[in-house]
Design a protein around this motif. Structure first.
Motif, PDB file in Angstrom:
ATOM      1  N   THR A  11       3.841   9.476  -2.792  1.00 23.28           N
ATOM      2  CA  THR A  11       4.031   8.329  -1.906  1.00 23.28           C
ATOM      3  C   THR A  11       3.351   8.556  -0.560  1.00 23.28           C
ATOM      4  O   THR A  11       2.721   7.643  -0.003  1.00 23.28           O
ATOM      5  CB  THR A  11       5.535   8.049  -1.707  1.00 23.28           C
ATOM      6  OG1 THR A  11       6.131   7.835  -2.987  1.00 23.28           O
ATOM      7  CG2 THR A  11       5.763   6.831  -0.843  1.00 23.28           C
ATOM      8  N   ILE A  12       3.436   9.760  -0.036  1.00 22.05           N
ATOM      9  CA  ILE A  12       2.781  10.073   1.232  1.00 22.05           C
ATOM     10  C   ILE A  12       1.263   9.984   1.082  1.00 22.05           C
ATOM     11  O   ILE A  12       0.575   9.435   1.956  1.00 22.05           O
ATOM     12  CB  ILE A  12       3.213  11.456   1.742  1.00 22.05           C
ATOM     13  CG1 ILE A  12       4.680  11.410   2.176  1.00 22.05           C
ATOM     14  CG2 ILE A  12       2.322  11.934   2.881  1.00 22.05           C
ATOM     15  CD1 ILE A  12       5.300  12.764   2.439  1.00 22.05           C
ATOM     16  N   ILE A  13       0.732  10.489  -0.021  1.00 22.72           N
ATOM     17  CA  ILE A  13      -0.706  10.382  -0.267  1.00 22.72           C
ATOM     18  C   ILE A  13      -1.124   8.911  -0.352  1.00 22.72           C
ATOM     19  O   ILE A  13      -2.151   8.503   0.194  1.00 22.72           O
ATOM     20  CB  ILE A  13      -1.096  11.151  -1.542  1.00 22.72           C
ATOM     21  CG1 ILE A  13      -0.931  12.654  -1.311  1.00 22.72           C
ATOM     22  CG2 ILE A  13      -2.523  10.831  -1.970  1.00 22.72           C
ATOM     23  CD1 ILE A  13      -0.989  13.490  -2.565  1.00 22.72           C
ATOM     24  N   GLY A  14      -0.301   8.099  -1.017  1.00 21.34           N
ATOM     25  CA  GLY A  14      -0.577   6.662  -1.080  1.00 21.34           C
ATOM     26  C   GLY A  14      -0.534   6.014   0.290  1.00 21.34           C
ATOM     27  O   GLY A  14      -1.351   5.146   0.609  1.00 21.34           O
ATOM     28  N   ALA A  15       0.402   6.455   1.121  1.00 21.68           N
ATOM     29  CA  ALA A  15       0.490   5.917   2.483  1.00 21.68           C
ATOM     30  C   ALA A  15      -0.744   6.298   3.293  1.00 21.68           C
ATOM     31  O   ALA A  15      -1.247   5.485   4.082  1.00 21.68           O
ATOM     32  CB  ALA A  15       1.755   6.433   3.166  1.00 21.68           C
ATOM     33  N   LEU A  16      -1.242   7.502   3.092  1.00 22.96           N
ATOM     34  CA  LEU A  16      -2.468   7.908   3.786  1.00 22.96           C
ATOM     35  C   LEU A  16      -3.655   7.060   3.332  1.00 22.96           C
ATOM     36  O   LEU A  16      -4.529   6.719   4.136  1.00 22.96           O
ATOM     37  CB  LEU A  16      -2.744   9.393   3.553  1.00 22.96           C
ATOM     38  CG  LEU A  16      -1.743  10.348   4.210  1.00 22.96           C
ATOM     39  CD1 LEU A  16      -2.019  11.783   3.777  1.00 22.96           C
ATOM     40  CD2 LEU A  16      -1.784  10.214   5.715  1.00 22.96           C
ATOM     41  N   ASN A  17      -3.685   6.705   2.054  1.00 21.10           N
ATOM     42  CA  ASN A  17      -4.742   5.820   1.561  1.00 21.10           C
ATOM     43  C   ASN A  17      -4.654   4.459   2.257  1.00 21.10           C
ATOM     44  O   ASN A  17      -5.666   3.896   2.670  1.00 21.10           O
ATOM     45  CB  ASN A  17      -4.661   5.662   0.047  1.00 21.10           C
ATOM     46  CG  ASN A  17      -5.822   4.867  -0.497  1.00 21.10           C
ATOM     47  OD1 ASN A  17      -6.977   5.236  -0.318  1.00 21.10           O
ATOM     48  ND2 ASN A  17      -5.526   3.754  -1.155  1.00 21.10           N
ATOM     49  N   TRP A  18      -3.427   3.940   2.405  1.00 18.12           N
ATOM     50  CA  TRP A  18      -3.262   2.658   3.102  1.00 18.12           C
ATOM     51  C   TRP A  18      -3.630   2.773   4.581  1.00 18.12           C
ATOM     52  O   TRP A  18      -4.134   1.823   5.177  1.00 18.12           O
ATOM     53  CB  TRP A  18      -1.830   2.136   2.947  1.00 18.12           C
ATOM     54  CG  TRP A  18      -1.658   1.437   1.647  1.00 18.12           C
ATOM     55  CD1 TRP A  18      -0.899   1.845   0.595  1.00 18.12           C
ATOM     56  CD2 TRP A  18      -2.279   0.217   1.248  1.00 18.12           C
ATOM     57  NE1 TRP A  18      -1.026   0.952  -0.435  1.00 18.12           N
ATOM     58  CE2 TRP A  18      -1.862  -0.057  -0.058  1.00 18.12           C
ATOM     59  CE3 TRP A  18      -3.153  -0.663   1.864  1.00 18.12           C
ATOM     60  CZ2 TRP A  18      -2.284  -1.179  -0.753  1.00 18.12           C
ATOM     61  CZ3 TRP A  18      -3.570  -1.782   1.175  1.00 18.12           C
ATOM     62  CH2 TRP A  18      -3.137  -2.031  -0.118  1.00 18.12           C
ATOM     63  N   LEU A  20      -6.043   4.658   5.700  1.00 21.16           N
ATOM     64  CA  LEU A  20      -7.505   4.552   5.683  1.00 21.16           C
ATOM     65  C   LEU A  20      -7.955   3.104   5.522  1.00 21.16           C
ATOM     66  O   LEU A  20      -8.909   2.665   6.163  1.00 21.16           O
ATOM     67  CB  LEU A  20      -8.082   5.402   4.549  1.00 21.16           C
ATOM     68  CG  LEU A  20      -8.018   6.917   4.725  1.00 21.16           C
ATOM     69  CD1 LEU A  20      -8.463   7.609   3.439  1.00 21.16           C
ATOM     70  CD2 LEU A  20      -8.870   7.355   5.895  1.00 21.16           C
ATOM     71  N   VAL A  21      -7.256   2.368   4.666  1.00 25.87           N
ATOM     72  CA  VAL A  21      -7.597   0.956   4.466  1.00 25.87           C
ATOM     73  C   VAL A  21      -7.370   0.175   5.758  1.00 25.87           C
ATOM     74  O   VAL A  21      -8.216  -0.628   6.168  1.00 25.87           O
ATOM     75  CB  VAL A  21      -6.770   0.340   3.309  1.00 25.87           C
ATOM     76  CG1 VAL A  21      -6.959  -1.173   3.242  1.00 25.87           C
ATOM     77  CG2 VAL A  21      -7.145   0.978   1.977  1.00 25.87           C
ATOM     78  N   GLY A  22      -6.254   0.423   6.400  1.00 26.08           N
ATOM     79  CA  GLY A  22      -5.932  -0.308   7.628  1.00 26.08           C
ATOM     80  C   GLY A  22      -6.843   0.010   8.803  1.00 26.08           C
ATOM     81  O   GLY A  22      -7.227  -0.891   9.546  1.00 26.08           O
ATOM     82  N   LEU A  23      -7.163   1.271   8.960  1.00 24.35           N
ATOM     83  CA  LEU A  23      -7.963   1.661  10.119  1.00 24.35           C
ATOM     84  C   LEU A  23      -9.469   1.515   9.909  1.00 24.35           C
ATOM     85  O   LEU A  23     -10.198   1.152  10.825  1.00 24.35           O
ATOM     86  CB  LEU A  23      -7.660   3.115  10.510  1.00 24.35           C
ATOM     87  CG  LEU A  23      -6.264   3.400  11.047  1.00 24.35           C
ATOM     88  CD1 LEU A  23      -6.115   4.887  11.337  1.00 24.35           C
ATOM     89  CD2 LEU A  23      -5.959   2.573  12.273  1.00 24.35           C
TER      90      LEU A  23
END
Length: 69
Positions: A11-18, A20-23
């Protein structure tokens, strides 16, 4: 439990992916898998989503203090 820690890590890895998408508008999963609609990317997104749902259960569990022996 091992499943709790694994689900939390995914879940944390997925949050880091998001993040990257957001920034940066960069989807690492889509980049690695050759696109966001590929079967591999969809499987990864599904696994992250399932892990996120599992992590909801962590909010409602009682924390038991460890016994000293």
């Amino acid at each position: 439990m091992v499943i709790d820690k694994t689900a939390l890590a995914i879940t944390i890895i997925g949050a880091l992916n998001w993040l990257l998408v957001g920034l940066f508008s960069f989807d690492l999963v889509a980049f690695i898998c050759g696109g966001g609609t590929t079967v591999a990317a969809r499987i990864i997104y599904a696994i992250v989503g399932i892990c996120g749902l599992w992590c909801i259960t962590l909010l409602f569990r009682r924390i038991r203090p460890m016994r000293e022996e």
